[in-house]
Design a protein around this motif. Sequence first.
Motif, mmCIF file in Angstrom:
data_model
loop_
_atom_site.group_PDB
_atom_site.id
_atom_site.type_symbol
_atom_site.label_atom_id
_atom_site.label_comp_id
_atom_site.label_asym_id
_atom_site.label_seq_id
_atom_site.Cartn_x
_atom_site.Cartn_y
_atom_site.Cartn_z
ATOM 1 N N ALA A 43 -1.129 -13.289 26.149
ATOM 2 C CA ALA A 43 -0.361 -12.291 25.396
ATOM 3 C C ALA A 43 -0.666 -10.910 25.960
ATOM 4 N N GLN A 44 0.163 -9.960 25.594
ATOM 5 C CA GLN A 44 -0.110 -8.578 25.952
ATOM 6 C C GLN A 44 0.089 -7.703 24.735
ATOM 7 N N ASP A 45 -0.830 -6.776 24.594
ATOM 8 C CA ASP A 45 -0.910 -5.897 23.442
ATOM 9 C C ASP A 45 -0.358 -4.527 23.866
ATOM 10 N N HIS A 46 -0.019 -3.676 22.916
ATOM 11 C CA HIS A 46 0.416 -2.300 23.202
ATOM 12 C C HIS A 46 -0.522 -1.375 22.438
ATOM 13 N N LYS A 47 -1.525 -0.823 23.132
ATOM 14 C CA LYS A 47 -2.594 -0.126 22.403
ATOM 15 C C LYS A 47 -2.244 1.308 22.018
ATOM 16 N N ARG A 48 -1.404 1.976 22.828
ATOM 17 C CA ARG A 48 -1.110 3.381 22.527
ATOM 18 C C ARG A 48 -0.062 3.464 21.426
ATOM 19 N N VAL A 49 -0.102 4.549 20.697
ATOM 20 C CA VAL A 49 0.737 4.646 19.495
ATOM 21 C C VAL A 49 2.208 4.886 19.817
ATOM 22 N N ALA A 76 3.754 0.860 11.303
ATOM 23 C CA ALA A 76 2.536 1.558 10.896
ATOM 24 C C ALA A 76 2.866 2.631 9.862
ATOM 25 N N ALA A 77 1.832 3.016 9.131
ATOM 26 C CA ALA A 77 1.972 4.046 8.102
ATOM 27 C C ALA A 77 1.995 5.428 8.763
ATOM 28 N N GLY A 78 2.712 6.367 8.159
ATOM 29 C CA GLY A 78 2.748 7.733 8.659
ATOM 30 C C GLY A 78 1.335 8.270 8.840
ATOM 31 N N GLY A 79 1.066 8.871 10.003
ATOM 32 C CA GLY A 79 -0.259 9.423 10.271
ATOM 33 C C GLY A 79 -1.128 8.529 11.135
ATOM 34 N N TYR A 80 -0.950 7.208 11.028
ATOM 35 C CA TYR A 80 -1.770 6.275 11.799
ATOM 36 C C TYR A 80 -1.593 6.532 13.292
ATOM 37 N N PRO A 81 -2.628 6.538 14.115
ATOM 38 C CA PRO A 81 -3.996 6.069 13.873
ATOM 39 C C PRO A 81 -4.933 7.125 13.288
ATOM 40 N N GLY A 82 -4.437 8.262 12.898
ATOM 41 C CA GLY A 82 -5.268 9.231 12.177
ATOM 42 C C GLY A 82 -5.252 8.876 10.695
ATOM 43 N N PRO A 83 -5.647 9.811 9.825
ATOM 44 C CA PRO A 83 -5.567 9.581 8.371
ATOM 45 C C PRO A 83 -4.112 9.312 7.997
ATOM 46 N N TYR A 84 -3.867 8.301 7.189
ATOM 47 C CA TYR A 84 -2.470 7.867 6.990
ATOM 48 C C TYR A 84 -2.082 7.800 5.519
ATOM 49 N N HIS A 85 -0.734 7.819 5.324
ATOM 50 C CA HIS A 85 -0.149 7.682 3.991
ATOM 51 C C HIS A 85 -0.417 6.290 3.428
ATOM 52 N N GLN A 86 -0.488 6.195 2.106
ATOM 53 C CA GLN A 86 -0.695 4.907 1.433
ATOM 54 C C GLN A 86 0.190 4.805 0.201
ATOM 55 N N GLY A 112 -2.754 -0.185 4.365
ATOM 56 C CA GLY A 112 -3.509 0.080 5.594
ATOM 57 C C GLY A 112 -2.708 0.922 6.576
ATOM 58 N N GLY A 113 -3.330 1.194 7.742
ATOM 59 C CA GLY A 113 -2.661 1.953 8.796
ATOM 60 C C GLY A 113 -1.587 1.116 9.467
ATOM 61 N N ARG A 114 -1.945 -0.106 9.805
ATOM 62 C CA ARG A 114 -0.922 -1.029 10.295
ATOM 63 C C ARG A 114 -0.448 -1.799 9.065
ATOM 64 N N VAL A 115 0.835 -1.745 8.774
ATOM 65 C CA VAL A 115 1.347 -2.250 7.500
ATOM 66 C C VAL A 115 1.943 -3.646 7.647
ATOM 67 N N LEU A 116 2.823 -3.820 8.630
ATOM 68 C CA LEU A 116 3.503 -5.109 8.808
ATOM 69 C C LEU A 116 3.533 -5.447 10.295
ATOM 70 N N HIS A 121 11.875 -1.013 5.185
ATOM 71 C CA HIS A 121 11.732 0.425 4.945
ATOM 72 C C HIS A 121 10.501 0.734 4.107
ATOM 73 N N PHE A 122 9.787 1.758 4.492
ATOM 74 C CA PHE A 122 8.852 2.445 3.599
ATOM 75 C C PHE A 122 8.717 3.867 4.124
ATOM 76 N N GLU A 123 8.359 4.774 3.247
ATOM 77 C CA GLU A 123 8.341 6.182 3.619
ATOM 78 C C GLU A 123 7.345 6.430 4.751
ATOM 79 N N HIS A 124 7.750 7.239 5.735
ATOM 80 C CA HIS A 124 6.909 7.649 6.861
ATOM 81 C C HIS A 124 6.552 6.497 7.801
ATOM 82 N N ALA A 125 7.299 5.392 7.758
ATOM 83 C CA ALA A 125 7.008 4.280 8.673
ATOM 84 C C ALA A 125 7.247 4.718 10.121
ATOM 85 N N HIS A 126 6.432 4.236 11.035
ATOM 86 C CA HIS A 126 6.753 4.440 12.454
ATOM 87 C C HIS A 126 6.341 3.208 13.246
#
Length: 424
Positions: free
Chosen positions: A210-216, A334-344, A378-382, A406-411
């Motif tokens: 597998a291959q992962d995508h580490k950068r945001v 991911a949640a808005g802000g992740y990988p920094g402090p994020y929305h919940q 969490g920071g990674r949501v789904l 959908h959720f607010e601030h998703a990216h």
Amino acid sequence: MNILIIGGGGREHAMAWKVRQSARVNTIYCAPGNAGIMQIAEPVPVAPDDLRGLAAFARQHDVQLTIVGPEAPLCAGIVNEFHSHGLRIFGPDAHGAKLEGSKVFAKEFMRAHGIPTAPFAVFQQLDKALAHVKKKGAPLVVKADGLAGGKGVTVCQTEAEAELAIRAALEQRVFGQAGATILIEDLLHGEEASIMAVTDGKTIRALEPAQDHKRVYDNDTGPNTGGMGAYSPAPVITPAVLREIDHHVLQPALAGLRQEKIEYHGVLYAGVMIHQGRVQVLEFNVRFGDPETQAVLPRLRSDFVELCLAVADGRLQAHEMVWDPRPAVCVVLAAGGYPGPYHQHHPISGLAQAAALADVAVFHAGTERRQDQVVTKGGRVLGVTALGGSLSAAIARAYQAVACLHFEHAHFRWDIGAKALARL
Ligand code: AMP
Ligand code: GLY
């Protein structure tokens, strides 16, 4: 049989989902789980770091197999604890888990057993580390020895960056005790891939790569994350590269474990750098990858519980894994802000619509149920996984499912799998 799963992220949801498909399974318990896992598993009223409590729970609930997701309980000795009660568990003991828990241990293991990896030096003293940088020059990679939640590695293009990273670890102790010892190693070039292998201490077998995508952000920009998406198979792992990995990494690692008398029943995950067909190991992990698991397990056609039992019981040689040839792609929301402090605590909509699409599975990572609603936690949501007749079909299907959610601030990243498409 009853199964206990330790962990509560997307990886553990994928494991629980696959365990649920086994005809042998009655009840699945999960500690601590998340909103998605709890649709198919029962909660465990024990703190996830209370290893004795978990072993007692497993005994009381007739759990015949425990599967451990994250590294922290493995490093803390959950396997030793369970074995001391005669309980069957999938994962290495605390000694084996040092391959992830201590980067110095892992590098010395690689050096001792001839596994190719970047040249390195180990430091605890600031002046010696800084003098080493002056001597070697940039670029360099500075790594905290211990577990640092994926933040302990700094790729330094200049000597000034290296000095900052060294001071952060040794002087400011930003990683606490985990950074009291550091590694400084040469920068490797090439393309990264993840090989998750299973071993029972006698046989070692790679799962589909597998291959992962580490950068945001798209095109591998922005800060590192726990992983924004994954795909399997990884075209960079050609059959020739896989043979190279088996010959130069997996078999020597197995021989090394035996020689050092490390009992190992679980996953050995090698993060590798591939350059012109040559393989070097960046790191070992002692558990399934997240989100690689969400792209790999949906391709496993044979019974996952049988695989885990074969590993735990030392019967891997006779076990046959069967794979779906179709590629799988997992896109992380991911949640808005992740990988920094994020929305919940934002409500999530569209879960049922996305999951109703053919060949799609929506794995929960950081979610919880509040009254009648699933909300972000969490920071990674789904993690949204789709299989397709081709890689491009899998990518299209995954993003079709993402569009339902959908959720607010998703990216999320728009280019999951693009690198593999370019290679094909
Ligand atoms: P690790 O936790 O050791 O895998 O490091 C995290 C990430 O840092 C890896 O996935 C690579 O992207 C990068 N990295 C680590 N070591 C090196 C290295 N020696 N050369 C280049 N990149 C590296
Ligand atoms: N996806 C990288 C990891 O699981 O460590």
